[in-house]
Motif scaffolding. Structure first.
Motif, mmCIF file in Angstrom:
data_model
loop_
_atom_site.group_PDB
_atom_site.id
_atom_site.type_symbol
_atom_site.label_atom_id
_atom_site.label_comp_id
_atom_site.label_asym_id
_atom_site.label_seq_id
_atom_site.Cartn_x
_atom_site.Cartn_y
_atom_site.Cartn_z
ATOM 1 N N UNK A 1 -78.452 -10.209 91.381
ATOM 2 C CA UNK A 1 -78.155 -11.341 91.991
ATOM 3 C C UNK A 1 -77.656 -12.266 90.965
ATOM 4 N N UNK A 2 -76.904 -12.594 91.755
ATOM 5 C CA UNK A 2 -75.735 -12.915 90.245
ATOM 6 C C UNK A 2 -75.120 -14.442 90.161
ATOM 7 N N UNK A 3 -75.412 -15.055 88.717
ATOM 8 C CA UNK A 3 -75.045 -16.579 88.856
ATOM 9 C C UNK A 3 -74.904 -16.775 87.009
ATOM 10 N N UNK A 4 -73.495 -18.017 87.291
ATOM 11 C CA UNK A 4 -73.303 -17.957 85.675
ATOM 12 C C UNK A 4 -73.009 -19.172 85.319
ATOM 13 N N UNK A 5 -73.250 -19.788 84.262
ATOM 14 C CA UNK A 5 -72.895 -21.532 83.809
ATOM 15 C C UNK A 5 -71.770 -21.531 83.210
ATOM 16 N N UNK A 6 -71.104 -22.390 83.620
ATOM 17 C CA UNK A 6 -70.256 -22.908 82.230
ATOM 18 C C UNK A 6 -70.702 -24.652 81.730
ATOM 19 N N UNK A 7 -69.951 -24.897 81.046
ATOM 20 C CA UNK A 7 -70.285 -26.370 80.817
ATOM 21 C C UNK A 7 -69.163 -26.875 80.535
ATOM 22 N N UNK A 8 -68.892 -28.715 80.881
ATOM 23 C CA UNK A 8 -68.060 -29.273 81.098
ATOM 24 C C UNK A 8 -68.086 -30.158 80.600
ATOM 25 N N UNK A 9 -66.936 -30.941 79.335
ATOM 26 C CA UNK A 9 -67.677 -32.107 78.675
ATOM 27 C C UNK A 9 -67.341 -33.295 79.438
ATOM 28 N N UNK A 10 -67.980 -34.229 79.938
ATOM 29 C CA UNK A 10 -68.123 -35.716 79.991
ATOM 30 C C UNK A 10 -66.537 -36.833 79.845
ATOM 31 N N UNK A 11 -66.699 -37.769 80.791
ATOM 32 C CA UNK A 11 -65.392 -38.424 81.176
ATOM 33 C C UNK A 11 -65.114 -39.165 80.543
ATOM 34 N N UNK A 12 -67.032 -39.447 79.598
ATOM 35 C CA UNK A 12 -67.419 -40.374 78.543
ATOM 36 C C UNK A 12 -67.572 -41.768 79.206
#
Ligand SMILES: Cc1cc2nc3c(=O)[nH]c(=O)nc-3n(C[C@H](O)[C@H](O)[C@H](O)COP(=O)(O)O)c2cc1C
Ligand code: SF4
Ligand code: FES
Lengths: 628, 255
Positions: free
Chosen positions: A290-301
């Motif tokens: 099973x493949x799965x990856x996670x990325x982080x995104x910084x919020x718009x505030x």
């Protein structure tokens, strides 16, 4: 090292646990944002220095561990000694050599550093015995404060990824879904939607690409549960998301983190890197295929970026503005593809649910609100901090047994729950068991689990005005009822607290509130009238007094309130020093007086008076006095 | 093709339309301010709210939704004039009238809903902009995106980036023409057009000499479509004259 099979994971787990068992003596220093602000980093460094200097690591196997937030931020920096379970509060770096000498080597407790129970002034040495901790049941926050969030081995020694291994090797994706359904878990980000139902609806949506998202925007002022989880146990969030992705057949995940949470970003990022290295994230997870990856995104505030459609737009690089959605994001979410969005706390619970079983989770809580919930308990309460409790716990238990009661033992007036668009619950409902339904019935909501305790020195009109002011700032401005409605509502409240209220204001408030609830585009506008309507429901007479009598019964609204000193003043002179405008006159041991022309009604004198000899009365009476 | 009931009247509409179209097909008028045929619905003004019940719901269970962007479904019941729908529209118009007290369109709609004077605090700086977002959306739609909404909440405004003459603007007037309250001001003369603080050179028809289009707009369209510039600078009158001449020539040949 990359783990490539079920057996290799079991071996890694065994190793991790063995390492943990071998490290009996530990100094745990809370390095959550709260404690860091009061010098926790220096404390941890001082311990590390002392230990190295004296060779204690070798000699007695002592080590320091920087952990996530223990929840009791107000008393930080917090230090726990294991295996004794001794807790020191407000520890300063300069006292570390003394602590090592006396406590660690001499086995002697330093009373001044122990927690003092505000209820009876007893000092309590054992962490587990402190009412604030004793009454908690931790699921989502199970490992916070126990593990070093930057150490995967430590997390695994404390059962991290055990649920994932079970899901991948012993369960089909549908069995995972069933287990989550059995748990009865509902979303912890606000609306309380059943997790399993959301997942199923996404899974049923056509298409072969889908997304798993984590909402770490946490824009409620004063809320910090999600931050504590992301900072203190990032692996629990990753584990939940991987399990969810496995159940849904998703391969891409994003964590949307509020921009003001740098430590959460750092710890999550580090956890992602470590998890990838260990084969827990990325391609062919644990050799399962099973493949799965996670990325982080910084919020718009912005607060509104936490709203699901705004969050997805913001993730896609557009303005974080809600979109009218009559098609669920489970079908058309991020990039118009099927998407599941859950809150940080929701995800953090998933690993434990799979590991211990849905039935275990469902055994806690009430009929329709299962499991435990994190709350941030703040305001006029003796013990403030972050707690986790079974659903159905009464407000009284939370405020009095865990919170230790109202600050300075003043009378309790209300508790505001659910964040800025929640409501105020009065004293006669203190025995309300806290769950989604009951809070909604009472005119408030669960929201993200904020609880602000208010004492008798609180004006409910002023409280409603405060939340309106926040929401007016945060409205995105897209739709008329919310943008114009909040502005006008705030205007009416400004008039009320300044003594410009008019007959008919209450009716205008009610009409406008109904229009906003029914007409607004997103939940921000729809729920914005909650603080207004709940205070109006339980404290209507306070509104009427502001309008009809130009009086603030709680003596808070400055434009309506005057202060005077009563005859039982013993002339201690404390108020004289507290007054910022020198409006108080009097010599020591003699009756003091307040000059109304100089008084700005700030209430500083009243707050400091040791004999309660200062009273408030409606300013309007001053004019009457002058005439007489 | 789903069949719905609007205020008791049955209508059958296409699969992929929104409630607003079903209402119109049933001959029921629903007021709108931010909707425009051909642009994606936006759902900002909230004036088009209606009560809606799905076939599978209890008969007396209605949800309030915006007609402009809610998809139609077989067996739906729609009521456009329930007490709470009208009350909500009144709140919306009452609020807009406070914001735009001098705007004829808003005055008229408010009056039609029984509001002569706003119940709220009058905007000290009356404006004609109702923030319906049509201008920015049409600008996005033609692929220019010269203007945008800035700031949030009450401070929201439609403006070019940094409030300076927008470099991407092509002077096409789409925003000014779509604006329901004529808030966006412009001037056009035979040689020059001004809008959003910018001046645009006009292309003139080589034959009739009349101003047809801004040079920037012709360039924008030419670049996107591959059609030569000369096509755009020909005025409609010129084109008609051309057609007439051709017809005349044909007639001559025939006879
Ligand atoms: C104005 C607004 C702000 C919100 N902010 C958050 C937030 O900060 N974090 C969050 O998890 N959910 C937030 N929500 C709720 C989300 O829209 C969404 O319901 C939630 O993330 C779903 O996760 P859950 O089912 O696990 O609770 C917000 C909703 C609104 C209307
Ligand atoms: S309700 Fe408020 S926040 Fe939501 S879309 Fe409307 S203006 Fe924006
Ligand atoms: S026309 Fe539907 S919201 Fe404006």
């Amino acid at each position: 090292m990359r783990i490539e099979s079920k057996d290799q994971f079991a071996a890694f787990q065994a190793q991790a646990r063995e390492r943990e068992a071998g490290r009996k003596k530990r100094v745990l220093v809370c390095c959550g944002t709260g404690c860091l602000a009061t010098g926790a980093r220096e404390v941890a460094e001082a311990f590390a220095y002392e230990i190295a200097e004296r060779g204690l690591d070798v000699e007695i196997g002592l080590g320091v561990k920087s952990t996530g937030c223990h929840g009791f931020c107000e008393r930080g920096p917090l230090v726990v000694f294991q295996p004794e379970g001794l807790l020191y509060t407000k520890v300063q770096a300069k006292r570390v050599p003394e602590i090592v000498e006396k406590t660690i080597l001499g086995g002697e407790i330093i009373p001044g550093l122990l927690y003092k129970n505000p209820a009876d002034n007893e000092r309590i040495p054992a962490y587990e015995e402190i009412p604030f901790y004793k009454n908690q049941v931790r699921v989502a926050m199970r490992n916070i404060g126990r593990i070093d969030p930057t150490d995967l081995t430590d997390a695994v020694a404390h059962d991290a990824y055990a649920g994932l291994a079970k899901a991948l090797f012993e369960m089909t994706p549908d069995e995972v879904l069933d287990e989550v359904e059995t748990s009865g878990q509902r979303g912890r980000g606000g609306a309380g939607f059943y997790t399993a139902r959301k997942w199923r609806s996404c899974k049923a949506a056509p298409g072969d690409r889908r997304f798993v998202l984590c909402n770490g925007d946490e824009g409620d002022p004063g809320a910090f549960k999600d931050r504590s989880i992301m900072e203190g146990d990032p692996h629990s969030v990753l584990e939940g998301m991987i399990i969810g992705a496995y159940a849904l057949g998703a391969h891409d995940g994003y964590i949307y983190v509020r921009d003001e949470y740098p430590l959460a970003v750092v710890n999550l990022q580090a956890a992602i890197v470590e998890a990838r290295k260990a084969g827990l994230l990325g391609e062919n997870i644990l050799g399962s295929g099973f493949d799965f990856d996670i990325r982080i995104s910084r919020g718009g505030g912005a607060f509104v970026c936490g709203e699901s459609s705004a969050l997805m737009r913001s993730l896609a690089g557009k303005t974080g503005e809600p979109r009218a959605k009559y098609v669920h994001s489970t079908e058309k979410g991020l990039f118009d593809l099927p998407t599941v969005l859950n809150n940080v706390e929701t995800w953090a619970g998933i690993g434990a649910i799979i590991h211990h079983g849905g039935a275990w989770f469902a055994s806690m809580g009430t009929a329709r609100s299962k499991g435990t919930k994190a709350f941030s308990l703040v305001g006029k309460v003796k013990n403030t901090g972050l707690i986790e409790l079974p659903m159905g716990t009464t407000l009284r238990h939370i405020i009095y047994d865990i919170g230790g009661g109202v600050l300075k033992d003043r009378p309790f007036k209300a508790v505001q729950t659910g964040g800025p668009s929640g409501g105020c619950i009065p004293e006669n409902l203190l025995d309300l068991p806290v769950d989604y339904e009951r809070l909604t019935e009472a005119g408030s909501m669960m929201g993200s689990g904020g609880m602000i305790v208010m004492d008798d020195r609180t004006c409910m009109v002023d409280v409603a005005r405060y939340f309106l002011a926040f929401l007016t700032e945060e409205s995105c401005g897209k739709c008329v009822p919310c943008r114009e409605g909040l502005k006008q509502m705030l205007g009416i409240f400004d008039a009320l607290v300044e003594g410009r209220g008019r007959q008919g204001d209450i009716e205008r408030i009610e009409t406008l509130a109904a229009g906003m609830q029914l007409g607004s585009l997103c939940e921000l506008g729809k729920s914005a009238p909650n603080p207004v309507l709940s205070t109006l429901k339980y404290f209507r007479s306070e509104y009427e007094a502001h309008i009809a009598d130009r009086a603030c019964p709680a003596g808070i609204c400055r434009d309506l309130t005057a202060f005077e000193i009563m005859d039982d003043c013993d002339g201690c002179h404390v108020c004289f020093k507290a007054c910022p405008t020198n409006a108080i006159e009097g010599t020591i041991k003699e009756l003091h007086v307040i000059h109304h022309d100089l008084c700005i009604s700030c209430g500083a004198c009243l707050d400091v008076c040791p004999t309660d000899s200062i009273r408030t009365f409606p300013k309007i009476e001053l004019a009457v006095r002058e005439v007489v | 093709m789903p069949t719905l009931k609007v205020n008791g009247r049955k209508v059958t509409v296409a699969e992929d339309v929104y409630l607003l179209e079903a209402c119109r097909a049933a001959g029921v008028e629903v007021p709108t301010l931010c909707n425009f045929d051909g642009l994606e619905p936006w759902g900002g003004c909230r004036l088009c709210v209606v009560d809606m019940s799905l076939a599978k719901w209890d008969d007396d269970w209605f949800k309030m939704v915006t007609a402009c962007n809610h998809p139609v479904e077989e067996g739906m019941t729609v009521i456009t004039d329930s007490e709470r729908v009208l009350a909500t529209r009144r709140v919306v118009l009452d609020l807009l009238l406070a914001r735009c007290p001098e705007t004829p369109l808003i005055q008229r709609l408010a009056r039609e809903h029984g509001i002569e004077e706003t119940s709220y605090e009058l905007n000290p700086e009356p404006t004609d902009c109702i923030l319906c977002g049509l201008c920015t959306r049409v600008c996005d739609h033609i692929g220019v995106s010269a203007i945008a909404s800035t700031d949030r909440g009450w401070g929201r405004e439609i403006a070019p980036p940094f409030n300076e003459p927008p470099p991407d603007c092509i002077g096409c007037l789409a925003c000014a023409e779509i604006c329901p309250t004529d808030h966006i001001k412009f001037t056009t003369s035979n040689s020059c057009r001004t809008i959003w603080g910018r001046e645009f050179e006009m292309l003139r028809d080589p034959k009739t000499g009349e101003a047809v289009i801004t040079k920037a707009q012709a360039e924008h369209f030419a670049a996107r479509s591959g059609v030569p510039m000369t096509y755009f600078e020909t005025s409609d009158r010129s084109k008609r004259l051309e057609v007439a001449k051709t017809v005349e020539r044909l007639r001559v040949v025939k006879s």
